[in-house]
Write a protein that holds these residues in place. Structure first.
Motif, mmCIF file in Angstrom:
data_model
loop_
_atom_site.group_PDB
_atom_site.id
_atom_site.type_symbol
_atom_site.label_atom_id
_atom_site.label_comp_id
_atom_site.label_asym_id
_atom_site.label_seq_id
_atom_site.Cartn_x
_atom_site.Cartn_y
_atom_site.Cartn_z
ATOM 1 N N VAL A 31 0.836 -1.200 0.000
ATOM 2 C CA VAL A 31 0.000 0.000 0.000
ATOM 3 C C VAL A 31 0.879 1.261 0.000
ATOM 4 C CG1 VAL A 31 -1.989 1.119 1.078
ATOM 5 C CG2 VAL A 31 -1.571 -1.309 1.494
ATOM 6 N N PRO A 32 0.947 1.961 -1.141
ATOM 7 C CA PRO A 32 1.743 3.190 -1.195
ATOM 8 C C PRO A 32 1.241 4.211 -0.174
ATOM 9 C CG PRO A 32 1.053 2.551 -3.411
ATOM 10 C CD PRO A 32 0.332 1.653 -2.455
ATOM 11 N N LEU A 33 2.150 5.073 0.280
ATOM 12 C CA LEU A 33 1.832 6.210 1.162
ATOM 13 C C LEU A 33 1.429 5.811 2.576
ATOM 14 C CD1 LEU A 33 -0.166 8.268 -1.481
ATOM 15 C CD2 LEU A 33 2.215 8.592 -0.798
ATOM 16 N N THR A 34 1.642 4.554 2.932
ATOM 17 C CA THR A 34 1.440 4.179 4.336
ATOM 18 C C THR A 34 2.798 4.131 5.028
ATOM 19 O OG1 THR A 34 1.504 1.839 3.718
ATOM 20 C CG2 THR A 34 -0.670 2.851 3.938
ATOM 21 N N ALA A 35 2.753 4.088 6.359
ATOM 22 C CA ALA A 35 3.986 4.113 7.145
ATOM 23 C C ALA A 35 3.999 2.934 8.113
ATOM 24 C CB ALA A 35 4.062 5.413 7.929
ATOM 25 N N VAL A 36 5.195 2.407 8.386
ATOM 26 C CA VAL A 36 5.314 1.349 9.386
ATOM 27 C C VAL A 36 4.751 1.879 10.710
ATOM 28 C CG1 VAL A 36 6.960 0.018 10.782
ATOM 29 C CG2 VAL A 36 7.239 0.149 8.290
ATOM 30 N N GLY A 37 3.837 1.116 11.307
ATOM 31 C CA GLY A 37 3.181 1.583 12.543
ATOM 32 C C GLY A 37 1.760 2.061 12.293
ATOM 33 N N ASP A 38 1.407 2.303 11.016
ATOM 34 C CA ASP A 38 0.020 2.686 10.692
ATOM 35 C C ASP A 38 -0.891 1.462 10.791
ATOM 36 O OD1 ASP A 38 0.487 5.314 9.920
ATOM 37 O OD2 ASP A 38 0.475 4.899 7.762
ATOM 38 N N ARG A 66 5.061 9.389 11.333
ATOM 39 C CA ARG A 66 4.488 10.240 10.276
ATOM 40 C C ARG A 66 4.841 11.701 10.490
ATOM 41 N NH1 ARG A 66 0.779 9.269 6.422
ATOM 42 N NH2 ARG A 66 0.326 7.085 6.144
ATOM 43 N N THR A 67 5.084 12.422 9.382
ATOM 44 C CA THR A 67 5.276 13.876 9.472
ATOM 45 C C THR A 67 4.384 14.537 8.442
ATOM 46 O OG1 THR A 67 6.984 13.901 7.809
ATOM 47 C CG2 THR A 67 7.738 13.787 10.069
#
Ligand code: SAH
Length: 448
Positions: A31-38, A66-67
């Motif tokens: 899944v593009p644009l996701t972050a580890v921990g989401d 996330r930023t």
């Protein structure tokens, strides 16, 4: 799982392209644009045998890495993939990626040294901007030739944005025709800009489907107005071929010099529009210093294979006994010889040959090298070259600089089978905010 399903997914990893990855019913979902921990609600777009592709619909639990994204083109532009996470988290992700690849493909369970890095914005010294039919300058979307306009790319020096803006104004004012790929018609294809980071010298080339540029004088004077004395060269690059290769073979200088220069590891480097040069000079210096340290090159004979314009070899020539550079592109070898002369470096020789062929020839002639430095393109080395190096040239150390950790790991494995053990390796972030990462590794004979 099937197409259009909506699932709740925890993101635990990144792909080599920078997409988030989560596991669902034993399948990896990218899944593009996701972050580890989401944790996120994801819509399934495509299902394959062991993996699936999804689209981020909603973040239900936000990762603490996330930023705020600070670029309006992010997520549409094909350049950056990591603007939504902190730079620290990106570095960590890259370090893990390199380690896991070396372990999985290379078969060596050795932790990397901490990733080397510098600033994460405005680190590039070269940009190649496509132009859309409306005369807007930008970057291609991922896997596409759709131009995403970008006012001020945060990876480039600010002056590049001033120059592209002036060029856009000039396109509008003089109704300059834009190249259309489908019809292979129209004039202006790309805008190429390069700046020597240390010298500040700027070269701008318009890549055109034609032999001459209308209203060039007007363009040059407005470029000079924004870049001042630093503008050293304006050229056209002629590319009349029906191809998606950006640059043609021929450049014509319209203003100033044919070349600009930069300083790399204390060495003055001449650059044409067609020369290969690392896009992140500050990090290239760190990378080359690490390569020199890994090679322990003091007083040694160093073979620099895939040498480009000779930058690695020349940067360490003052410490080595002798440097021999090998490269397949004749113009790059000319640049390397010129650069050696300009810097009064007398212990460097350059040969224009395929690296594998050179290796065989050198082995036949009984050449000995104490250190072999390898810096191949993404596809890595040939098995023949690895055999020649490991079994015939027999260097004390092999230093491998790589822009693709997958092929590096594959080659580490082959070197291992031929008696050269991986001793240490360091990832280097030459391309912050993108998925790319460089790695430098040192190998030596088992037991040495
Ligand atoms: N070491 C240089 C260039 C690295 S890029 C630097 O750091 O600037 C890889 C180089 O390998 C390119 O210059 C490319 O032209 C060259 N190359 C590609 N295939 C080759 C081959 N088969 N033999 C020798 N050189 C090759």
């Amino acid at each position: 799982m099937k197409k259009n399903d909506e699932i709740i997914l925890s993101i635990t990893d990144y792909t080599a392209e920078g997409s988030g990855v989560g596991k669902y019913e034993g399948m990896a979902v990218f899944v593009p644009l996701t972050a580890v921990g989401d944790t996120a609600k994801v819509k399934i777009l495509k299902v394959k045998k062991t993996y699936a592709f999804g689209k981020l619909m909603e973040i239900t639990e936000k990762s603490n890495c996330r930023t705020e994204n600070d670029c309006s083109a992010f997520s549409r532009c094909g350049g950056c993939v990591f603007r939504h996470i902190s730079y620290e988290a990106e570095l960590k992700a890259k370090e893990i990626k390199v380690y896991e690849t070396v372990k999985r493909i290379g078969g060596v369970d050795l932790k990397p040294q901490p990733v080397m890095y510098d600033k994460e914005i405005r680190y590039r010294n070269k940009a190649q901007y496509p132009v859309n039919k409306d005369g807007r300058v930008g970057f291609y979307a991922t896997h596409s030739h759709r131009v995403i306009p970008c006012e001020d790319c945060l990876l480039q020096p600010e002056v590049f944005s001033l120059l592209t803006r002036e060029t856009e104004k000039w396109i509008r004012k003089y109704n300059i025709s834009i190249y259309n790929e489908e019809e292979h018609k129209g004039l202006l294809r790309h805008i190429f800009i390069r700046q020597g980071e240390a010298t500040k010298e700027i070269m701008l080339a318009l890549v055109i489907n034609g032999e001459s540029l209308p209203h060039a004088k007007e363009l040059i004077s407005s470029l000079k107005a924004v870049a001042g004395e630093n503008l050293k060269s304006v050229q056209i690059n002629i590319n009349t071929a029906d191809t998606n290769v950006i640059m043609g073979d021929k450049c014509v200088t319209l203003y100033g010099e044919d070349y600009i220069s930069d300083i790399l590891c204390g060495v003055k480097i001449r650059l044409s529009a067609l020369s290969f040069y690392q896009v992140n000079r500050t990090m290239a210096e760190k990378l080359y210093e690490k390569a020199a340290q890994y090679g322990d090159i003091h007083g040694k004979t160093v073979l620099d294979l895939y040498c480009g314009a000779g930058t690695i070899g020349l940067s360490l020539a003052n410490k080595a006994k002798k440097v021999i550079g090998v490269e397949i592109i004749p113009e790059a070898i000319e640049d390397a010889k010129f650069n050696a002369g300009e810097n009064d470096i007398q212990n460097a020789e350059f040969y224009c040959l395929d690296a594998t062929e050179f290796g065989e020839k050198a082995a036949k002639e009984g050449m000995k090298a104490d250190v072999v430095i390898l810096d191949p393109p993404r596809k890595g080395l040939t098995e023949e070259l690895i055999s020649t190096v490991a079994e015939k040239l027999n260097p004390q150390r092999v230093v491998y600089v790589s822009c693709d950790v997958g092929t590096l790991a594959r080659d580490i494995k082959i070197f291992g089978e031929k008696g050269y053990e991986l001793k240490e390796y360091t990832p280097a972030d030459l391309f912050p905010r993108t998925a790319h990462v460089e790695t430098v590794a040192v190998m030596s004979k088992a037991g040495v």
